[in-house]
Scaffold this motif. Structure first.
Motif, short mmCIF file in Angstrom:
data_model
loop_
_atom_site.label_atom_id
_atom_site.label_comp_id
_atom_site.label_asym_id
_atom_site.label_seq_id
_atom_site.Cartn_x
_atom_site.Cartn_y
_atom_site.Cartn_z
N PHE A 208 0.85 -1.19 0.00
CA PHE A 208 0.00 0.00 0.00
C PHE A 208 0.89 1.24 0.00
O PHE A 208 1.79 1.37 0.82
CB PHE A 208 -0.92 0.01 1.22
N LYS A 209 0.63 2.15 -0.94
CA LYS A 209 1.42 3.37 -1.05
C LYS A 209 0.83 4.47 -0.18
O LYS A 209 -0.37 4.74 -0.24
CB LYS A 209 1.47 3.84 -2.51
N VAL A 210 1.68 5.11 0.60
CA VAL A 210 1.26 6.26 1.40
C VAL A 210 1.76 7.53 0.71
O VAL A 210 2.59 7.46 -0.21
CB VAL A 210 1.80 6.17 2.84
N PRO A 211 1.28 8.70 1.09
CA PRO A 211 1.72 9.93 0.43
C PRO A 211 3.23 10.09 0.45
O PRO A 211 3.90 9.78 1.44
CB PRO A 211 1.02 11.03 1.24
N ALA A 212 3.77 10.58 -0.65
CA ALA A 212 5.22 10.73 -0.80
C ALA A 212 5.78 11.61 0.30
O ALA A 212 5.21 12.66 0.64
CB ALA A 212 5.54 11.33 -2.16
N GLY A 213 6.89 11.17 0.88
CA GLY A 213 7.54 11.92 1.94
C GLY A 213 6.97 11.68 3.32
O GLY A 213 7.39 12.33 4.29
N SER A 214 6.02 10.75 3.44
CA SER A 214 5.41 10.48 4.75
C SER A 214 6.40 9.84 5.71
O SER A 214 6.47 10.18 6.89
CB SER A 214 4.19 9.56 4.60
#
Length: 395
Positions: A208-214
């Motif tokens: 699952f991808k989370v927002p970039a830079g999280s």
């Protein structure tokens, strides 16, 4: 500052002594005992004493896990300056003494472990090794290597100084015992693995991808009273706390739908330099408890009453959980007792919290109000050699 005393009903630790185990970058696992103070109230009516120490876990012990199926403690060594990390198993005792069962070499940089498949296996996340490993648990409590998963990035992430490579940070078992998820700070992913109950083998599913830079760090699953399953994720680089409703894609994967997102300080501006750290459920599943480092919002009276120097303190946070929607409400921002509360744990009764303060080399125990979820008085404190990385209850 000092918090008003909160009278938590039925403090189970008040009647009998209880052991805690502490790891630190000194290379030592220390056994502490928390007991009512025979000399009067002290900080809060309790005293921590050192009962044993052990230096068989490697130079940088980073995480402790107690096997819920037996009296075995697993310790991993992050091993900054050696080619390999280590996995070490100990038996516990009433005295707090740990007896070595087994030591195994592993990929460098282990920072978290979890027991899975009903006590048959253990999985580990390796931060600097960009890997995950799995291990069979032998009848003796020792370990046998099962699988190694190595991860790669094609290019650095949004924050290259921290996301130059995958950095798996925790291994978390879902409520059904069928999946393990791994927040990967470097890759901005929550990696998903299905568990084969017959063999304990893990099969990697779609992450699952989370927002970039999280920079996802730690998390916790909840099987809610509504019957829904939620996953709470704390992200170190963005300093956010998110809730996801989880749906199961048969026996092979998980789907995450965001239902809540907040800064780790709620409506308050996140302090410069803050770094979100831990996220755990209270034993009654009513509250999510989190910590943040490098943001000294409090100045505390010194635990040494002969010392007038104030103690700068980072923070612990209590969030009430909406079991219908998975949303969180910030109840309290409280002092952690010092600098860098990297990890903390709650006793089974939920009325006491043990906090490992990495940069201060200190463990504190804080009273907790089970009814409203808030942190109360400091009841005990103990300095521990080195940078404290983990503290757990032996219950």
């Amino acid at each position: 500052m000092r918090f008003q005393h909160v009278a938590a009903a039925g403090l189970t630790t008040s009647a009998v002594a209880v052991n805690l185990f502490v790891s630190s970058y000194s290379g030592i696992v220390t056994s502490l005992q928390l007991a009512p103070s025979a000399q009067g109230p002290g900080i809060g009516g309790y005293v921590l004493t050192t009962t044993a120490s052990n230096n068989e876990s490697g130079p940088q012990p980073s995480w402790l896990t107690k096997d819920p199926y037996n009296n075995v403690i697993y310790c991993v060594d992050e091993a900054f300056s050696t080619p390999n990390g280590t996995m070490t198993a100990y038996t516990t005792s009433k005295s707090g003494t740990l007896s070595l069962i087994d030591t195994q070499a592993t990929v460098v940089g282990p920072v978290s472990t979890v027991i899975y498949n009903e006590g048959k296996a253990l999985a580990a996340a390796h931060y600097s090794g960009s890997a995950a490993t799995s291990w069979n648990i032998l009848p003796s409590g020792g370990l046998k290597s099962l699988q190694t998963f190595m991860f790669n990035l094609t290019a650095p992430g949004t924050i290259p100084s921290r996301q130059e490579a995958p950095h798996p940070h925790e291994v978390i078992l879902d409520p059904t015992g069928s999946f393990i998820v791994i927040p990967d700070l470097g890759a901005d992913l929550v990696r998903v693995f299905a568990i084969n109950p017959k063999t304990s083998l893990l099969t990697e599913s779609t992450p699952f991808k989370v927002p970039a830079g999280s920079g996802p760090r730690h998390g916790a699953f909840l099987k809610a009273d509504s019957g829904k399953t939620f996953f709470f994720l704390i992200s170190e680089l963005a300093n956010t706390i998110a809730s996801y409703e989880v749906s199961y894609l048969g026996a092979t994967g998980l789907n995450f739908t965001n239902v809540f997102l907040s800064g780790t300080y709620g409506n308050r501006t996140t302090p410069d330099g803050a770094a979100a750290a831990e996220a755990i459920l209270s034993p009654d599943n009513k509250f999510l408890l989190t910590s943040s480092r490098n943001a000294t919002l409090f100045q505390l009276d010194n635990f040494d009453k002969t010392n007038s120097t104030k103690i700068p303190s980072d923070t612990l946070h209590s969030w009430a959980i909406d079991h219908a929607m998975g949303k969180l409400s910030l109840k309290q921002i409280a002092p952690a007792g010092g600098s860098f509360p990297r990890q903390f744990s709650v006793n089974k009764a939920g009325d006491m919290v043990a906090v490992g303060l990495q940069m201060d080399g200190r463990v504190v125990v804080i009273e907790r109000n089970v009814a409203d979820g808030t942190f109360g008085d400091f009841v005990a404190s103990m300095d521990v050699a080195g940078q404290v990385t983990s503290v757990i209850w032996d219950e």
